[in-house]
Design a protein around this motif. Structure first.
Motif, PDB file in Angstrom:
ATOM      1  N   ASP A 104       0.803  -1.215   0.000  1.00 39.29           N
ATOM      2  CA  ASP A 104       0.000   0.000   0.000  1.00 39.29           C
ATOM      3  C   ASP A 104       0.840   1.272   0.000  1.00 39.29           C
ATOM      4  O   ASP A 104       0.293   2.363  -0.120  1.00 39.29           O
ATOM      5  N   ARG A 105       2.134   1.158   0.148  1.00 38.36           N
ATOM      6  CA  ARG A 105       2.995   2.327   0.259  1.00 38.36           C
ATOM      7  C   ARG A 105       3.439   2.817  -1.109  1.00 38.36           C
ATOM      8  O   ARG A 105       3.628   2.026  -2.022  1.00 38.36           O
ATOM      9  N   VAL A 106       3.637   4.130  -1.219  1.00 36.07           N
ATOM     10  CA  VAL A 106       4.173   4.729  -2.444  1.00 36.07           C
ATOM     11  C   VAL A 106       5.283   5.696  -2.056  1.00 36.07           C
ATOM     12  O   VAL A 106       5.324   6.192  -0.930  1.00 36.07           O
ATOM     13  N   GLY A 107       6.190   5.948  -2.978  1.00 37.80           N
ATOM     14  CA  GLY A 107       7.250   6.924  -2.750  1.00 37.80           C
ATOM     15  C   GLY A 107       8.299   6.457  -1.766  1.00 37.80           C
ATOM     16  O   GLY A 107       8.614   5.272  -1.667  1.00 37.80           O
ATOM     17  N   LYS A 108       8.831   7.419  -0.999  1.00 37.08           N
ATOM     18  CA  LYS A 108       9.923   7.106  -0.092  1.00 37.08           C
ATOM     19  C   LYS A 108       9.486   6.287   1.105  1.00 37.08           C
ATOM     20  O   LYS A 108      10.310   5.645   1.749  1.00 37.08           O
ATOM     21  N   SER A 109       8.202   6.282   1.422  1.00 36.42           N
ATOM     22  CA  SER A 109       7.740   5.494   2.568  1.00 36.42           C
ATOM     23  C   SER A 109       7.789   4.003   2.280  1.00 36.42           C
ATOM     24  O   SER A 109       7.611   3.191   3.177  1.00 36.42           O
ATOM     25  N   ARG A 110       8.052   3.649   1.037  1.00 31.52           N
ATOM     26  CA  ARG A 110       8.171   2.244   0.645  1.00 31.52           C
ATOM     27  C   ARG A 110       9.502   1.658   1.105  1.00 31.52           C
ATOM     28  O   ARG A 110       9.652   0.451   1.237  1.00 31.52           O
ATOM     29  N   ARG A 111      10.494   2.520   1.352  1.00 33.84           N
ATOM     30  CA  ARG A 111      11.813   2.041   1.734  1.00 33.84           C
ATOM     31  C   ARG A 111      11.875   1.667   3.204  1.00 33.84           C
ATOM     32  O   ARG A 111      11.188   2.246   4.036  1.00 33.84           O
TER      33      ARG A 111
END
Length: 130
Positions: A104-111
């Motif tokens: 469900d994460r996108v962008g830098k929060s995926r790391r």
């Protein structure tokens, strides 16, 4: 000796010992053998390990990566002969056993955070140096 111990001792020969130690949250390069007709080639899948389930000969792993803003997940048996080798690129700090929330994460929060402290004394923790 019980039935379960007999089954595990038979399956012990099929277990692979050439893989490095890898845990959920690590970024892996999985080298997969692909057979196309008469030819065989190796394809590399780099992704974050989001789950491991099972144990022994039945252990499975799932890796996830993003290609053109679309999530791609692949699942393999850890002891599969179609896996040529597994390399650990980066150690991720995961506090859960399954990282399904990364879907469900996108962008830098995926790391994930890097796991660096206190890892020098653990064997099999080497990563790829470029």
């Amino acid at each position: 000796m019980g039935t379960q111990q007999i089954i595990e001792s038979i399956n012990q020969d099929a277990l692979r010992t050439d893989h490095p130690r890898f845990d959920v949250g690590d970024t892996l390069n999985v080298h997969v053998r692909i057979v196309e007709g008469e030819k065989e080639r190796t394809q590399v899948f780099q992704g974050v390990l989001i789950s491991r389930k099972g144990r022994g000969i039945n252990e499975m792993m799932t890796a996830r990566r993003i290609v053109d803003e679309v999530g791609v997940e692949r699942t393999w048996p850890v002891n599969s002969p179609s896996i040529a080798k597994i390399e650990v690129v980066r150690r991720g700090d995961a506090r859960r056993a399954k990282l399904y929330y990364l879907r469900d994460r996108v962008g830098k929060s995926r790391r994930l955070r890097d796991r660096r402290r206190g890892m020098k004394h653990v064997e099999g923790q080497a990563t790829i140096q470029r």
